[in-house]
Design an enzyme around this catalytic site. Structure first.
Site, PDB file in Angstrom:
ATOM      1  N   ASP A  74       0.879  -1.161   0.000  1.00 10.68           N
ATOM      2  CA  ASP A  74       0.000   0.000   0.000  1.00 10.68           C
ATOM      3  C   ASP A  74       0.914   1.208   0.000  1.00 10.68           C
ATOM      4  O   ASP A  74       1.909   1.244   0.737  1.00 10.68           O
ATOM      5  CB  ASP A  74      -0.927   0.010   1.214  1.00 10.68           C
ATOM      6  CG  ASP A  74      -2.147   0.893   0.969  1.00 10.68           C
ATOM      7  OD1 ASP A  74      -2.742   0.775  -0.122  1.00 10.68           O
ATOM      8  OD2 ASP A  74      -2.512   1.685   1.851  1.00 10.68           O
ATOM      9  N   TYR A 162       1.880  10.740  -9.226  1.00 11.77           N
ATOM     10  CA  TYR A 162       2.323  12.080  -8.851  1.00 11.77           C
ATOM     11  C   TYR A 162       3.770  12.366  -9.235  1.00 11.77           C
ATOM     12  O   TYR A 162       4.323  13.394  -8.841  1.00 11.77           O
ATOM     13  CB  TYR A 162       2.183  12.254  -7.332  1.00 11.77           C
ATOM     14  CG  TYR A 162       0.801  12.633  -6.849  1.00 11.77           C
ATOM     15  CD1 TYR A 162       0.460  13.971  -6.651  1.00 11.77           C
ATOM     16  CD2 TYR A 162      -0.156  11.673  -6.584  1.00 11.77           C
ATOM     17  CE1 TYR A 162      -0.788  14.335  -6.192  1.00 11.77           C
ATOM     18  CE2 TYR A 162      -1.412  12.011  -6.120  1.00 11.77           C
ATOM     19  CZ  TYR A 162      -1.726  13.347  -5.922  1.00 11.77           C
ATOM     20  OH  TYR A 162      -2.969  13.702  -5.471  1.00 11.77           O
ATOM     21  N   HIS A 188      10.535   5.330  -2.811  1.00  8.56           N
ATOM     22  CA  HIS A 188       9.965   4.668  -1.640  1.00  8.56           C
ATOM     23  C   HIS A 188       9.799   3.173  -1.873  1.00  8.56           C
ATOM     24  O   HIS A 188      10.076   2.365  -0.992  1.00  8.56           O
ATOM     25  CB  HIS A 188       8.622   5.307  -1.306  1.00  8.56           C
ATOM     26  CG  HIS A 188       7.680   5.415  -2.467  1.00  8.56           C
ATOM     27  ND1 HIS A 188       8.030   6.000  -3.675  1.00  8.56           N
ATOM     28  CD2 HIS A 188       6.402   4.995  -2.637  1.00  8.56           C
ATOM     29  CE1 HIS A 188       7.008   5.960  -4.503  1.00  8.56           C
ATOM     30  NE2 HIS A 188       6.018   5.346  -3.901  1.00  8.56           N
ATOM     31  N   ARG A 189       9.344   2.797  -3.069  1.00  6.24           N
ATOM     32  CA  ARG A 189       9.157   1.374  -3.379  1.00  6.24           C
ATOM     33  C   ARG A 189      10.510   0.651  -3.415  1.00  6.24           C
ATOM     34  O   ARG A 189      10.639  -0.465  -2.913  1.00  6.24           O
ATOM     35  CB  ARG A 189       8.429   1.204  -4.717  1.00  6.24           C
ATOM     36  CG  ARG A 189       8.050  -0.247  -5.012  1.00  6.24           C
ATOM     37  CD  ARG A 189       7.314  -0.366  -6.341  1.00  6.24           C
ATOM     38  NE  ARG A 189       6.154   0.507  -6.388  1.00  6.24           N
ATOM     39  CZ  ARG A 189       4.994   0.236  -5.786  1.00  6.24           C
ATOM     40  NH1 ARG A 189       4.857  -0.875  -5.105  1.00  6.24           N
ATOM     41  NH2 ARG A 189       3.985   1.070  -5.875  1.00  6.24           N
TER      42      ARG A 189
END
Length: 202
Positions: A74, A162, A188-189
């Site tokens: 998520d 984004y 981030h991933r």
């Protein structure tokens, strides 16, 4: 930390791009990756107000239904001046009757910042939570973040979501102005996947 010792990993997603990404990551480890779609699994309702909670819902639902270890993620964007919004509702801000429109979502985000007369820089971060769940109910949680700021007007043509509005800390380019490899090194991933591999697969 529980190690993954199976031969098949279920990635709890219906997103073909995300599935292919994990297939490429797991291939060198000799692990077969299958998807929620291939098992005809419905997408569970995400009822939590945080990334870990929603990732857990998806991972445990898939593991329970199939008897396979399942990985779910998520992720979203948190904007400091908007009190952390859109957060877990990042995709919802892009929803339209015909699909997701992130150009509209970026316009909405900029409008909200303007309404609040939020001073620049508009600090923001991308968040990614990965949950690896086993059929017996055990799970491991891994988080990754990319800190930076939002820019306007948007810049760049690469990437999705984004990316054209997000400039990572320490760089003058947005994610959408970077190559895939350059973005993955900062994203981030990428950080969450690195932690997952170190924690459960290496």
């Amino acid at each position: 930390m529980r190690r993954f010792d199976g031969k098949t990993l279920l990635v709890a997603t219906h997103n073909a791009g995300k599935l292919e990404e994990f297939r490429q990551i797991m291939a060198p480890l000799g692990i077969k990756v299958t998807s929620a779609a291939e098992h005809d699994l419905p997408e569970p309702v995400e009822t939590e107000d945080n990334f870990i909670g929603n990732a857990r819902i998806k991972a445990h639902a898939a593991a329970t239904a199939t008897g396979l270890p399942a990985l779910a993620d998520d992720s979203g964007l948190e904007v400091a001046a908007l009190n952390g919004a859109p957060g877990v509702y990042t995709a919802d801000w892009a929803e339209t009757p015909t699909g997701r429109d992130f150009a509209m979502a970026m316009e909405k985000t900029h409008a909200k910042l303007t309404e609040r007369s939020a001073p620049q820089p508009w600090d923001a971060r991308f968040c990614c939570t990965l949950v690896l769940a086993w059929p017996d109910g055990h799970d491991e949680v891994f988080e990754g973040y990319a800190n930076g700021q939002l820019v306007w007007p948007i810049r760049g043509l690469v990437g999705h979501g984004y990316d054209p509005m997000f400039q990572p800390a320490g760089d003058t380019r947005t994610f959408a102005e970077m190559s895939a490899d350059e973005k993955n090194a900062l994203s981030h991933r990428g950080a969450a996947i690195k932690a997952l591999l170190k924690g459960c697969f290496e």
